[in-house]
Scaffold this motif. Structure first.
Motif, PDB file in Angstrom:
ATOM      1  N   GLY A  27     -27.167  47.121   9.098  1.00 21.51           N
ATOM      2  CA  GLY A  27     -27.551  46.670  10.383  1.00 21.51           C
ATOM      3  C   GLY A  27     -27.751  47.550  11.442  1.00 21.51           C
ATOM      4  N   GLY A  28     -28.837  48.524  11.016  1.00 26.53           N
ATOM      5  CA  GLY A  28     -29.379  49.719  11.956  1.00 26.53           C
ATOM      6  C   GLY A  28     -30.335  48.881  12.548  1.00 26.53           C
ATOM      7  N   ALA A  29     -31.257  49.830  13.074  1.00 22.22           N
ATOM      8  CA  ALA A  29     -32.645  49.270  13.986  1.00 22.22           C
ATOM      9  C   ALA A  29     -33.277  48.660  13.082  1.00 22.22           C
ATOM     10  N   LEU A  46     -28.455  36.280   7.486  1.00 24.18           N
ATOM     11  CA  LEU A  46     -26.980  37.004   7.684  1.00 24.18           C
ATOM     12  C   LEU A  46     -27.265  38.486   7.448  1.00 24.18           C
ATOM     13  N   VAL A  47     -26.475  39.475   8.180  1.00 20.10           N
ATOM     14  CA  VAL A  47     -26.865  40.766   8.270  1.00 20.10           C
ATOM     15  C   VAL A  47     -25.179  41.261   7.819  1.00 20.10           C
ATOM     16  N   ILE A  48     -25.390  41.916   6.626  1.00 17.87           N
ATOM     17  CA  ILE A  48     -24.228  42.676   6.130  1.00 17.87           C
ATOM     18  C   ILE A  48     -24.199  44.188   6.368  1.00 17.87           C
ATOM     19  N   ASP A  49     -23.326  44.688   7.113  1.00 18.25           N
ATOM     20  CA  ASP A  49     -23.541  46.116   7.363  1.00 18.25           C
ATOM     21  C   ASP A  49     -22.202  46.811   7.352  1.00 18.25           C
ATOM     22  N   ALA A  50     -22.280  48.098   6.687  1.00 14.08           N
ATOM     23  CA  ALA A  50     -21.312  48.797   6.202  1.00 14.08           C
ATOM     24  C   ALA A  50     -20.568  49.651   7.306  1.00 14.08           C
ATOM     25  N   GLY A  51     -21.359  49.703   8.571  1.00 13.38           N
ATOM     26  CA  GLY A  51     -20.817  50.163   9.855  1.00 13.38           C
ATOM     27  C   GLY A  51     -20.985  52.005   9.595  1.00 13.38           C
ATOM     28  N   GLU A  52     -21.758  52.213   9.006  1.00 13.63           N
ATOM     29  CA  GLU A  52     -21.946  54.108   8.824  1.00 13.63           C
ATOM     30  C   GLU A  52     -23.496  54.013   9.338  1.00 13.63           C
ATOM     31  N   PRO A  53     -23.744  53.946  10.699  1.00 11.18           N
ATOM     32  CA  PRO A  53     -25.113  54.320  11.121  1.00 11.18           C
ATOM     33  C   PRO A  53     -25.338  55.899  11.049  1.00 11.18           C
ATOM     34  N   ARG A  89     -26.254  35.815  11.988  1.00 10.58           N
ATOM     35  CA  ARG A  89     -24.799  36.295  11.861  1.00 10.58           C
ATOM     36  C   ARG A  89     -25.059  37.813  11.460  1.00 10.58           C
ATOM     37  N   VAL A  90     -23.597  38.716  11.963  1.00 12.44           N
ATOM     38  CA  VAL A  90     -23.848  39.876  11.644  1.00 12.44           C
ATOM     39  C   VAL A  90     -22.438  40.157  11.286  1.00 12.44           C
ATOM     40  N   VAL A  91     -21.966  40.504   9.971  1.00 14.30           N
ATOM     41  CA  VAL A  91     -20.555  40.605   9.408  1.00 14.30           C
ATOM     42  C   VAL A  91     -20.723  42.170   8.890  1.00 14.30           C
ATOM     43  N   ALA A  92     -19.141  42.390   8.856  1.00 18.71           N
ATOM     44  CA  ALA A  92     -19.013  43.988   8.295  1.00 18.71           C
ATOM     45  C   ALA A  92     -18.645  43.787   6.701  1.00 18.71           C
ATOM     46  N   ASP A 111     -15.559  44.252  -1.282  1.00 21.17           N
ATOM     47  CA  ASP A 111     -14.291  43.310  -1.328  1.00 21.17           C
ATOM     48  C   ASP A 111     -14.456  42.068  -2.185  1.00 21.17           C
ATOM     49  N   GLY A 112     -15.257  41.791  -2.816  1.00 23.03           N
ATOM     50  CA  GLY A 112     -15.331  40.544  -3.810  1.00 23.03           C
ATOM     51  C   GLY A 112     -16.222  39.493  -3.098  1.00 23.03           C
ATOM     52  N   ARG A 113     -16.634  39.407  -1.690  1.00 22.34           N
ATOM     53  CA  ARG A 113     -17.336  38.373  -1.124  1.00 22.34           C
ATOM     54  C   ARG A 113     -18.621  38.472  -1.621  1.00 22.34           C
ATOM     55  N   ARG A 114     -19.132  37.337  -1.541  1.00 25.37           N
ATOM     56  CA  ARG A 114     -20.750  37.101  -2.020  1.00 25.37           C
ATOM     57  C   ARG A 114     -21.258  36.207  -1.293  1.00 25.37           C
ATOM     58  N   ALA A 115     -22.527  36.399  -1.059  1.00 22.61           N
ATOM     59  CA  ALA A 115     -23.545  35.620  -0.265  1.00 22.61           C
ATOM     60  C   ALA A 115     -24.706  35.373  -0.925  1.00 22.61           C
ATOM     61  N   ALA A 116     -25.066  34.095  -0.845  1.00 23.08           N
ATOM     62  CA  ALA A 116     -26.389  33.623  -1.776  1.00 23.08           C
ATOM     63  C   ALA A 116     -27.536  33.840  -0.706  1.00 23.08           C
TER      64      ALA A 116
END
Length: 357
Positions: A27-29, A46-53, A89-92, A111-116
């Motif tokens: 989820g950077g630029a 869906l944007v999955i972002d680790a929060g480490e810009p 949607r943006v999630v961590a 953490d075990g979550r998955r997205a298709a």
């Protein structure tokens, strides 16, 4: 399996229709620009972002037209809001793997979550591997920098040190007349390079560097040599090794490669961001090690446009197949018999009615 169906239960990353059109990893630029482009044409994203810009330590992002000097985290906050306002949607989360499952991709988080997803856009950035020098990492993005386009203006007319890079010495000489190149052991210059430095008035200090000195205001004050001598500088330019964050792509057959210029490792893509693996694009620093914020954002937009065209072509083909299936039903045996009766009447059986009958 149907491209628009998934057997994954809703784990916080579920799409309204079961499968996201696109999952953006990072989820950077680049990632947010790509997500905004996708959302604005009503693609589910869906944007999955680790929060480490990468640029989080810096006080400001520069060179971004209309937003020069904006704090990096503020830029990302605004970007997330814009994506959300268009239905994205943006999630961590930290993506640890991606694999195919029938007609779609499964994006797995630590953490075990998955997205298709039908398509994937990788914008996971890179890691700066800094020189192993005491005190340097703590000052990274402040008065220890690497990019003249990102930080050069702020370093103008100050004492600038350059750690080991002839190329950077030339770049930063544009901003200041007081530039010193620290030439560590084992670093050699050609005769022509020595002449260029001398002609530009760049000082050269030979010998190993042991650390940095700061002043009472916690600002960089100098570079300390093994000899104990301290050379006064206010900004130190270094040349990190860049390593793309792409280890989670192994199941797709994608891996980083060494950059031709020797800067580090990157994920190779074409001009549109296509990785060569069907359904997977990449943009930003993961595929362009030298991209600043403006270039990364532009690459995200370019890759997203290519993804849109790919999805559009797939949807059009699916619609054509569905129409063909419908036509086969409409013009089945019973309908053909009825059309024949109405058009040909008794001639349908190959017998013409008697004249005057």
């Amino acid at each position: 399996m149907d491209e628009n169906k998934s057997d994954s239960s809703d784990n916080g990353l579920g799409a309204p229709g079961g499968v996201w059109d696109v999952v953006v990893v990072g989820g950077g630029a680049a990632g947010l620009s790509g997500a905004l482009t996708l959302a604005r044409v009503r693609r589910s994203v869906l944007v999955i972002d680790a929060g480490e810009p990468r640029n989080a330590p810096a006080a400001a992002a520069h060179g971004l037209l209309g937003r020069d000097g904006i704090a990096p985290l503020e830029l990302l906050r605004k970007g997330r809001e814009e994506v959300a306002s268009h239905g994205g949607r943006v999630v961590a989360g930290r993506v640890t793997g991606i694999h195919r499952d029938g007609g779609h991709f499964v994006v797995e988080c630590g953490d075990g979550r998955r997205a298709a997803a039908r398509r994937v856009l990788v914008t996971s950035g890179l890691v700066d591997e800094l020189p192993d020098l005491p005190g340097l990492a703590e000052r990274w993005g402040r008065d220890v920098v690497h990019c003249v386009f990102c930080h050069g203006w702020e370093a103008r007319d100050t004492a600038i040190g350059v750690l080991g890079s002839f190329h950077q010495a030339l770049l930063f000489r544009q901003l200041s007349e007081d530039v010193t190149l620290f030439l560590g052991p084992g670093t050699d210059l050609t005769h022509d390079q020595w002449e260029q430095l001398a002609g530009l008035g760049v000082g050269v200090v030979e010998g190993a560097v042991s650390g940095l000195e700061t002043d009472g205001a916690d600002r960089l004050a100098g570079v300390r040599l093994d000899s104990g001598h301290v050379v006064p500088v206010r900004v130190l330019a270094v040349a990190p090794r860049f390593t793309a964050r792409a280890s989670f792509l192994g199941d797709l057959g994608l891996a980083v490669r060494e950059h031709p210029a020797g800067f580090g490792e990157y994920l190779a893509v074409d001009a549109s961001g296509f990785t060569g693996v069907d359904g997977v694009w990449a943009a930003g620093n993961v595929s362009d090690l030298m991209a600043g914020v403006p270039a990364a954002a532009a690459a995200g937009t370019t890759a997203a446009a290519a993804v849109v065209m790919d999805l559009l072509a797939a949807d059009a083909r699916a619609a054509a197949r569905a129409r063909g299936a419908g036509d086969a039903e409409v013009f089945g045996g019973r309908m053909e018999a009825e059309v024949t009766r109405r058009v040909l009447g008794t001639r349908a059986h190959g017998v013409d009615p008697l004249q005057g009958a």
